[in-house]
Design a protein around this motif. Sequence first.
Motif, PDB file in Angstrom:
ATOM      1  N   ARG A  87       0.781  -1.326   0.074  1.00 47.50           N
ATOM      2  CA  ARG A  87       0.147  -0.023  -0.117  1.00 47.50           C
ATOM      3  C   ARG A  87       0.893   1.220  -0.077  1.00 47.50           C
ATOM      4  N   GLU A  88       2.089   1.334   0.826  1.00 43.80           N
ATOM      5  CA  GLU A  88       2.627   2.451   0.897  1.00 43.80           C
ATOM      6  C   GLU A  88       3.487   2.615  -0.381  1.00 43.80           C
ATOM      7  N   ALA A  89       3.854   1.533  -1.194  1.00 49.30           N
ATOM      8  CA  ALA A  89       4.514   1.669  -2.390  1.00 49.30           C
ATOM      9  C   ALA A  89       3.595   2.299  -3.414  1.00 49.30           C
ATOM     10  N   VAL A  90       2.261   1.823  -3.416  1.00 51.81           N
ATOM     11  CA  VAL A  90       1.183   2.111  -4.395  1.00 51.81           C
ATOM     12  C   VAL A  90       1.120   3.788  -3.994  1.00 51.81           C
ATOM     13  N   LEU A  91       0.991   4.073  -2.817  1.00 49.85           N
ATOM     14  CA  LEU A  91       0.600   5.711  -2.530  1.00 49.85           C
ATOM     15  C   LEU A  91       1.595   6.494  -3.046  1.00 49.85           C
ATOM     16  N   LEU A  92       2.967   5.776  -2.534  1.00 47.90           N
ATOM     17  CA  LEU A  92       4.296   6.916  -2.903  1.00 47.90           C
ATOM     18  C   LEU A  92       4.293   7.165  -4.320  1.00 47.90           C
ATOM     19  N   HIS A  93       4.095   6.172  -5.222  1.00 49.14           N
ATOM     20  CA  HIS A  93       4.333   6.205  -6.567  1.00 49.14           C
ATOM     21  C   HIS A  93       3.217   6.797  -7.079  1.00 49.14           C
ATOM     22  N   HIS A  94       1.923   6.485  -7.175  1.00 51.01           N
ATOM     23  CA  HIS A  94       0.795   6.873  -7.928  1.00 51.01           C
ATOM     24  C   HIS A  94      -0.106   7.993  -7.309  1.00 51.01           C
ATOM     25  N   VAL A  95       0.240   8.137  -6.006  1.00 47.77           N
ATOM     26  CA  VAL A  95      -0.424   9.372  -5.527  1.00 47.77           C
ATOM     27  C   VAL A  95       0.660  10.552  -5.311  1.00 47.77           C
ATOM     28  N   TRP A  96       1.666  10.272  -4.683  1.00 47.77           N
ATOM     29  CA  TRP A  96       2.420  11.541  -4.611  1.00 47.77           C
ATOM     30  C   TRP A  96       3.733  11.621  -5.535  1.00 47.77           C
ATOM     31  N   GLY A  97       3.432  10.850  -6.386  1.00 48.48           N
ATOM     32  CA  GLY A  97       4.399  10.807  -7.731  1.00 48.48           C
ATOM     33  C   GLY A  97       5.961  10.725  -7.452  1.00 48.48           C
ATOM     34  N   PHE A  98       6.164  10.012  -6.502  1.00 52.02           N
ATOM     35  CA  PHE A  98       7.758   9.471  -6.502  1.00 52.02           C
ATOM     36  C   PHE A  98       8.163   8.527  -7.364  1.00 52.02           C
ATOM     37  N   SER A  99       9.398   8.631  -8.029  1.00 51.40           N
ATOM     38  CA  SER A  99       9.772   7.603  -8.926  1.00 51.40           C
ATOM     39  C   SER A  99      10.111   6.413  -8.140  1.00 51.40           C
ATOM     40  N   PHE A 100      10.291   5.307  -8.898  1.00 48.02           N
ATOM     41  CA  PHE A 100      10.455   3.920  -8.025  1.00 48.02           C
ATOM     42  C   PHE A 100      11.973   3.982  -7.363  1.00 48.02           C
ATOM     43  N   ARG A 101      12.809   4.764  -8.041  1.00 48.74           N
ATOM     44  CA  ARG A 101      14.168   4.942  -7.519  1.00 48.74           C
ATOM     45  C   ARG A 101      14.168   5.749  -6.133  1.00 48.74           C
ATOM     46  N   GLU A 102      13.349   6.776  -6.121  1.00 50.56           N
ATOM     47  CA  GLU A 102      13.198   7.579  -4.752  1.00 50.56           C
ATOM     48  C   GLU A 102      12.581   6.531  -3.553  1.00 50.56           C
ATOM     49  N   ILE A 103      11.607   6.093  -4.231  1.00 54.51           N
ATOM     50  CA  ILE A 103      10.867   4.948  -3.303  1.00 54.51           C
ATOM     51  C   ILE A 103      11.914   3.888  -2.712  1.00 54.51           C
ATOM     52  N   GLY A 104      12.685   3.561  -3.583  1.00 57.61           N
ATOM     53  CA  GLY A 104      13.701   2.411  -3.115  1.00 57.61           C
ATOM     54  C   GLY A 104      14.451   3.246  -2.058  1.00 57.61           C
ATOM     55  N   GLU A 105      15.059   4.560  -2.292  1.00 56.39           N
ATOM     56  CA  GLU A 105      15.679   5.354  -1.318  1.00 56.39           C
ATOM     57  C   GLU A 105      15.185   5.420  -0.185  1.00 56.39           C
ATOM     58  N   MET A 106      13.960   5.481  -0.312  1.00 56.72           N
ATOM     59  CA  MET A 106      13.114   5.920   0.842  1.00 56.72           C
ATOM     60  C   MET A 106      13.096   5.029   2.050  1.00 56.72           C
ATOM     61  N   LEU A 107      12.652   3.610   1.308  1.00 53.46           N
ATOM     62  CA  LEU A 107      12.287   2.476   2.102  1.00 53.46           C
ATOM     63  C   LEU A 107      13.541   1.363   2.191  1.00 53.46           C
ATOM     64  N   GLY A 108      14.915   1.720   1.605  1.00 59.60           N
ATOM     65  CA  GLY A 108      15.858   0.899   1.617  1.00 59.60           C
ATOM     66  C   GLY A 108      15.623  -0.298   0.989  1.00 59.60           C
ATOM     67  N   ILE A 109      15.053  -0.252  -0.209  1.00 54.63           N
ATOM     68  CA  ILE A 109      14.827  -1.312  -1.151  1.00 54.63           C
ATOM     69  C   ILE A 109      15.333  -1.056  -2.371  1.00 54.63           C
TER      70      ILE A 109
END
Lengths: 225, 185
Positions: B137-159
């Motif tokens: 859910r967190e990944a869905v919201l971060l990408h599709h709602v708040w517009g973060f790139s997957f790279r940014e999400i990876g760096e935020m979540l440590g994945i």
Amino acid sequence: MSETPPVMPPDLRSAITADLKPVKPLLSPGRRALLAAPFVIGILAMPLAYHRMREIGDLGVMLSWVPVALQVLLAFGLLVIALREGIPGWRVSTKQIFAVVLVAYSLQIIVNLLIFMRMPMDGGGAGALAMWMSCFGIESLIGIPILVLVAWMVSRALPSRPLLAGFLAGTGAGFAAEASWRMFCAYSDPGHVLLGHTGGILIMGLTGFLLGYVWSVYQDRAAAG
Amino acid sequence: MGQDVASERLIELMEAYQQGSADAFDQIFGALAVPLRNYLTSLTRDRARGEDLMQETFLQMHRSRRTYMPGRPVKPWAFGIARNVYLMHRRSTARRAKYEAGTFEELPETPTLGLAELLPDRQELAAALKDVPEDRREAVLLHHVWGFSFREIGEMLGISERAAKLRSFRGIQGLRTSIKTEGAS
């Protein structure tokens, strides 16, 4: 339709305005690691003051200085990753971290096996435990100041995975210490190396992990008021 | 493009804030308060708690403003702090009591990828999102709602970037299944 931004609560505003002095941004993790490099190198050279370096003539550069340089570089890499853990939103993925850790352990073990094959030197017998304790102790003496410095640098930032950051700082410090001490310890049998040297790195990683744990408990308590 | 301009502007504001500008802080608050509150609400599933943690996030941002490195994007840094605040809150709450079952009343305004057509209303999406595991859910919201790139999400979540993509993809899949199931019943 966009949501109206919430009004800034007065207590938040007063907390911010009460302390608005300019701050100097932290340097990037790489630069901070470079700043720490002279201290780290000084610590790594410390055994020179008390011990004679091992005879490296038979080992050759490829089994002495080259792996030492590689191991120190990997250790620096781990310390940089530990420092990066302190920057919110800029973590390295767990997979990549463990890949670096695995490469570092593999390098250390393979190099020591190759050294044993080239120059077998038994550290066993009656004095095995004493030798093991001695190497373990010296590696800790070299590694702990590095761990303390890096842990302090990490704690000045905001690590969201403090246990991992601590583990990385400890493991990096352990690898750096082992790279240095390997140039002094003449015993190369796998039992001695695994217990006294690789074991020392593991314990350093564990020590960093525990430091991270203590830090996180302290932070959580502070957050809970 | 618009997002890039906003991102550049945030970088300028953050640098001014580090130099002690109260006005820059006000503007950063204006730009980030809603997304941070929504993000924290989505994590806590409780709007009031999300609001509290949003304030705590701004306080933490203030205390840690020197950890922002000039020139880097501001939003991943701020969301990273928000996540940290949430995790600290969760750890300290877990010591005292079990999580309260919250409502998932707060949903962002922005429609998610390809979901707009699927959605009769936001409440249904909120209900469906409840069924999606937290990390997805967190990944869905971060990408599709708040517009973060997957790279940014990876760096935020440590994945890794790939893992972030996979989580989001599986989250969307779960969301679709959940909506279909609810629609059929």
